[in-house]
Motif scaffolding. Structure first.
Motif, PDB file in Angstrom:
ATOM      1  N   GLN A   1      29.202  11.639 -35.677  1.00 22.69           N
ATOM      2  CA  GLN A   1      30.363  10.960 -36.144  1.00 22.69           C
ATOM      3  C   GLN A   1      31.240  10.995 -34.882  1.00 22.69           C
ATOM      4  O   GLN A   1      32.204  10.022 -34.788  1.00 22.69           O
ATOM      5  N   ALA A   2      31.003  11.804 -33.954  1.00 24.77           N
ATOM      6  CA  ALA A   2      31.954  12.074 -32.712  1.00 24.77           C
ATOM      7  C   ALA A   2      31.873  10.515 -32.068  1.00 24.77           C
ATOM      8  O   ALA A   2      30.853   9.713 -32.094  1.00 24.77           O
ATOM      9  N   SER A   3      33.043   9.947 -31.379  1.00 26.28           N
ATOM     10  CA  SER A   3      32.823   8.867 -30.679  1.00 26.28           C
ATOM     11  C   SER A   3      32.844   8.892 -29.065  1.00 26.28           C
ATOM     12  O   SER A   3      33.341  10.004 -28.716  1.00 26.28           O
ATOM     13  N   GLY A   4      32.283   7.935 -28.711  1.00 35.32           N
ATOM     14  CA  GLY A   4      32.360   8.077 -27.187  1.00 35.32           C
ATOM     15  C   GLY A   4      32.121   6.560 -26.552  1.00 35.32           C
ATOM     16  O   GLY A   4      32.298   5.593 -27.399  1.00 35.32           O
ATOM     17  N   THR A   5      31.996   6.307 -25.642  1.00 34.00           N
ATOM     18  CA  THR A   5      31.798   4.962 -25.117  1.00 34.00           C
ATOM     19  C   THR A   5      30.629   4.315 -25.594  1.00 34.00           C
ATOM     20  O   THR A   5      29.554   5.056 -25.644  1.00 34.00           O
ATOM     21  N   ARG A   6      30.930   3.293 -26.307  1.00 33.42           N
ATOM     22  CA  ARG A   6      29.807   2.613 -26.881  1.00 33.42           C
ATOM     23  C   ARG A   6      28.690   1.843 -25.818  1.00 33.42           C
ATOM     24  O   ARG A   6      29.123   1.095 -25.200  1.00 33.42           O
ATOM     25  N   VAL A   7      27.569   2.049 -26.194  1.00 31.51           N
ATOM     26  CA  VAL A   7      26.310   1.363 -25.410  1.00 31.51           C
ATOM     27  C   VAL A   7      25.346   1.056 -26.552  1.00 31.51           C
ATOM     28  O   VAL A   7      24.775   1.508 -27.259  1.00 31.51           O
ATOM     29  N   THR A   8      25.198  -0.343 -26.494  1.00 30.25           N
ATOM     30  CA  THR A   8      24.324  -0.953 -27.513  1.00 30.25           C
ATOM     31  C   THR A   8      22.725  -1.095 -26.798  1.00 30.25           C
ATOM     32  O   THR A   8      22.667  -1.411 -25.611  1.00 30.25           O
ATOM     33  N   VAL A   9      21.950  -0.757 -27.706  1.00 34.13           N
ATOM     34  CA  VAL A   9      20.493  -0.515 -27.438  1.00 34.13           C
ATOM     35  C   VAL A   9      19.683  -1.512 -28.312  1.00 34.13           C
ATOM     36  O   VAL A   9      19.512  -1.162 -29.408  1.00 34.13           O
TER      37      VAL A   9
ATOM     38  N   ARG B   1      24.164  -1.732 -20.854  1.00 34.24           N
ATOM     39  CA  ARG B   1      24.812  -1.256 -19.362  1.00 34.24           C
ATOM     40  C   ARG B   1      23.886  -0.438 -18.691  1.00 34.24           C
ATOM     41  O   ARG B   1      22.915   0.330 -19.214  1.00 34.24           O
ATOM     42  N   THR B   2      23.792  -0.522 -17.432  1.00 32.18           N
ATOM     43  CA  THR B   2      23.020   0.149 -16.748  1.00 32.18           C
ATOM     44  C   THR B   2      23.203   1.190 -15.775  1.00 32.18           C
ATOM     45  O   THR B   2      22.819   2.208 -15.036  1.00 32.18           O
ATOM     46  N   SER B   3      24.874   1.166 -15.664  1.00 26.81           N
ATOM     47  CA  SER B   3      25.639   2.147 -14.949  1.00 26.81           C
ATOM     48  C   SER B   3      26.487   3.161 -15.521  1.00 26.81           C
ATOM     49  O   SER B   3      27.024   2.624 -16.434  1.00 26.81           O
ATOM     50  N   PHE B   4      26.170   4.406 -15.098  1.00 27.50           N
ATOM     51  CA  PHE B   4      26.540   5.512 -16.243  1.00 27.50           C
ATOM     52  C   PHE B   4      27.480   6.450 -15.188  1.00 27.50           C
ATOM     53  O   PHE B   4      27.127   7.008 -14.229  1.00 27.50           O
ATOM     54  N   THR B   5      28.495   7.127 -15.687  1.00 29.11           N
ATOM     55  CA  THR B   5      29.281   8.020 -15.074  1.00 29.11           C
ATOM     56  C   THR B   5      29.199   9.092 -16.369  1.00 29.11           C
ATOM     57  O   THR B   5      29.097   8.817 -17.452  1.00 29.11           O
ATOM     58  N   PRO B   6      29.467  10.388 -15.680  1.00 28.35           N
ATOM     59  CA  PRO B   6      29.243  11.444 -16.833  1.00 28.35           C
ATOM     60  C   PRO B   6      30.509  11.376 -17.887  1.00 28.35           C
ATOM     61  O   PRO B   6      31.399  10.998 -17.551  1.00 28.35           O
ATOM     62  N   GLY B   7      30.016  11.609 -18.919  1.00 31.96           N
ATOM     63  CA  GLY B   7      30.914  11.471 -20.058  1.00 31.96           C
ATOM     64  C   GLY B   7      30.271  11.454 -21.574  1.00 31.96           C
ATOM     65  O   GLY B   7      29.017  11.592 -21.631  1.00 31.96           O
TER      66      GLY B   7
ATOM     67  N   THR C   1      23.498   5.158 -34.982  1.00 31.28           N
ATOM     68  CA  THR C   1      24.129   5.654 -33.489  1.00 31.28           C
ATOM     69  C   THR C   1      23.734   7.279 -33.312  1.00 31.28           C
ATOM     70  O   THR C   1      23.396   8.046 -34.192  1.00 31.28           O
ATOM     71  N   VAL C   2      23.836   7.477 -31.942  1.00 29.87           N
ATOM     72  CA  VAL C   2      23.693   8.779 -31.684  1.00 29.87           C
ATOM     73  C   VAL C   2      24.501   9.011 -30.581  1.00 29.87           C
ATOM     74  O   VAL C   2      24.570   8.021 -29.697  1.00 29.87           O
ATOM     75  N   THR C   3      25.239  10.202 -30.626  1.00 29.74           N
ATOM     76  CA  THR C   3      26.287  10.373 -29.586  1.00 29.74           C
ATOM     77  C   THR C   3      25.984  11.545 -28.912  1.00 29.74           C
ATOM     78  O   THR C   3      25.380  12.589 -29.395  1.00 29.74           O
ATOM     79  N   VAL C   4      26.037  11.304 -27.395  1.00 28.79           N
ATOM     80  CA  VAL C   4      25.605  12.412 -26.603  1.00 28.79           C
ATOM     81  C   VAL C   4      26.566  12.655 -25.446  1.00 28.79           C
ATOM     82  O   VAL C   4      27.316  11.661 -25.099  1.00 28.79           O
ATOM     83  N   THR C   5      26.486  13.762 -24.904  1.00 27.60           N
ATOM     84  CA  THR C   5      27.479  13.785 -23.712  1.00 27.60           C
ATOM     85  C   THR C   5      26.486  13.946 -22.227  1.00 27.60           C
ATOM     86  O   THR C   5      25.775  14.883 -22.256  1.00 27.60           O
ATOM     87  N   LEU C   6      26.813  12.875 -21.392  1.00 24.91           N
ATOM     88  CA  LEU C   6      25.839  12.783 -20.370  1.00 24.91           C
ATOM     89  C   LEU C   6      26.578  13.480 -19.217  1.00 24.91           C
ATOM     90  O   LEU C   6      27.528  13.144 -18.872  1.00 24.91           O
ATOM     91  N   LYS C   7      25.718  14.100 -18.333  1.00 23.03           N
ATOM     92  CA  LYS C   7      26.008  14.838 -17.126  1.00 23.03           C
ATOM     93  C   LYS C   7      25.324  14.042 -15.964  1.00 23.03           C
ATOM     94  O   LYS C   7      24.578  13.213 -16.247  1.00 23.03           O
TER      95      LYS C   7
ATOM     96  N   GLU D   1      13.084   3.675 -21.379  1.00 21.87           N
ATOM     97  CA  GLU D   1      14.007   3.225 -20.144  1.00 21.87           C
ATOM     98  C   GLU D   1      14.638   4.752 -19.714  1.00 21.87           C
ATOM     99  O   GLU D   1      14.806   5.675 -20.311  1.00 21.87           O
ATOM    100  N   HIS D   2      14.769   4.671 -18.258  1.00 16.99           N
ATOM    101  CA  HIS D   2      15.391   5.748 -17.799  1.00 16.99           C
ATOM    102  C   HIS D   2      16.767   5.269 -17.085  1.00 16.99           C
ATOM    103  O   HIS D   2      16.874   4.381 -16.599  1.00 16.99           O
ATOM    104  N   ILE D   3      17.862   6.315 -17.413  1.00 20.65           N
ATOM    105  CA  ILE D   3      19.259   5.847 -16.798  1.00 20.65           C
ATOM    106  C   ILE D   3      19.682   6.893 -15.983  1.00 20.65           C
ATOM    107  O   ILE D   3      19.100   8.121 -16.160  1.00 20.65           O
ATOM    108  N   LYS D   4      20.453   6.722 -14.943  1.00 21.71           N
ATOM    109  CA  LYS D   4      20.761   7.669 -13.907  1.00 21.71           C
ATOM    110  C   LYS D   4      22.322   7.517 -14.126  1.00 21.71           C
ATOM    111  O   LYS D   4      22.920   6.543 -14.135  1.00 21.71           O
ATOM    112  N   VAL D   5      22.729   8.797 -14.217  1.00 24.14           N
ATOM    113  CA  VAL D   5      23.989   9.074 -14.615  1.00 24.14           C
ATOM    114  C   VAL D   5      24.867   9.851 -12.970  1.00 24.14           C
ATOM    115  O   VAL D   5      24.023  10.826 -12.864  1.00 24.14           O
ATOM    116  N   GLY D   6      25.853   9.147 -12.783  1.00 20.63           N
ATOM    117  CA  GLY D   6      26.550   9.988 -11.424  1.00 20.63           C
ATOM    118  C   GLY D   6      26.666   8.933 -10.579  1.00 20.63           C
ATOM    119  O   GLY D   6      26.884   7.737 -10.914  1.00 20.63           O
TER     120      GLY D   6
END
Ligand SMILES: [Cu+2]
Length: 140
Positions: free
Chosen positions: A46-54, A65-71, A109-115, A135-140
């Protein structure tokens, strides 16, 4: 711990034994409590974060989206396919976090904290990952 100095050797041993048993019990219950609160986080959706639709279909994934920063991100998996899918994310600090199974036409939905790092975003149902829902996403 106040053990009378004049207690006989036998009584002292008994008292010490009981004391140790009590310690073990206390250690057990506090340890169990710690584990319970530690694992509770992974079940939270139930926690919320920046929404990304898959968008999911047979057999591919499309991220909004394909560009991610930590969060913190909330991945909304939209099943546009004709069979049940789900969405799972795996990478640094995230161990196979996943949505529930999603019937065709539904979303979850699934909420995660990306580093910083690379994450694997895939469908954990049957062998869909191997069939292309990966798919692989790169964060940073
Ligand atoms: Cu799938």
């Amino acid at each position: 711990m106040a053990i009378p100095a004049r207690t006989t050797r036998t009584a002292l041993r008994t008292t010490a034994g009981a004391f140790c048993a009590a310690l073990v019990l206390a250690a057990c219950s506090s340890g169990g409590g710690g584990q319970a609160s530690g694992s509770a986080g992974s079940g939270t959706t139930q926690a919320s974060g920046t929404r990304v639709t898959v968008t999911e279909s047979e057999f591919m994934l499309k991220l909004s989206r394909t560009s991610f920063t930590p969060g913190t991100y909330t991945f909304v998996a939209d099943n546009h396919g004709t069979i049940t899918h789900a969405l799972s994310i795996d990478g640094p600090g995230v161990e196979d976090a996943r949505t529930k199974d999603i019937p065709a036409g539904h979303s979850a939905t699934v909420t995660v904290t990306l580093k910083k790092g690379t994450y694997d975003v895939y469908c954990p149902v049957d062998s869909h990952k191997q069939m292309g829902m990966d798919e692989h996403i790169k964060v940073g």
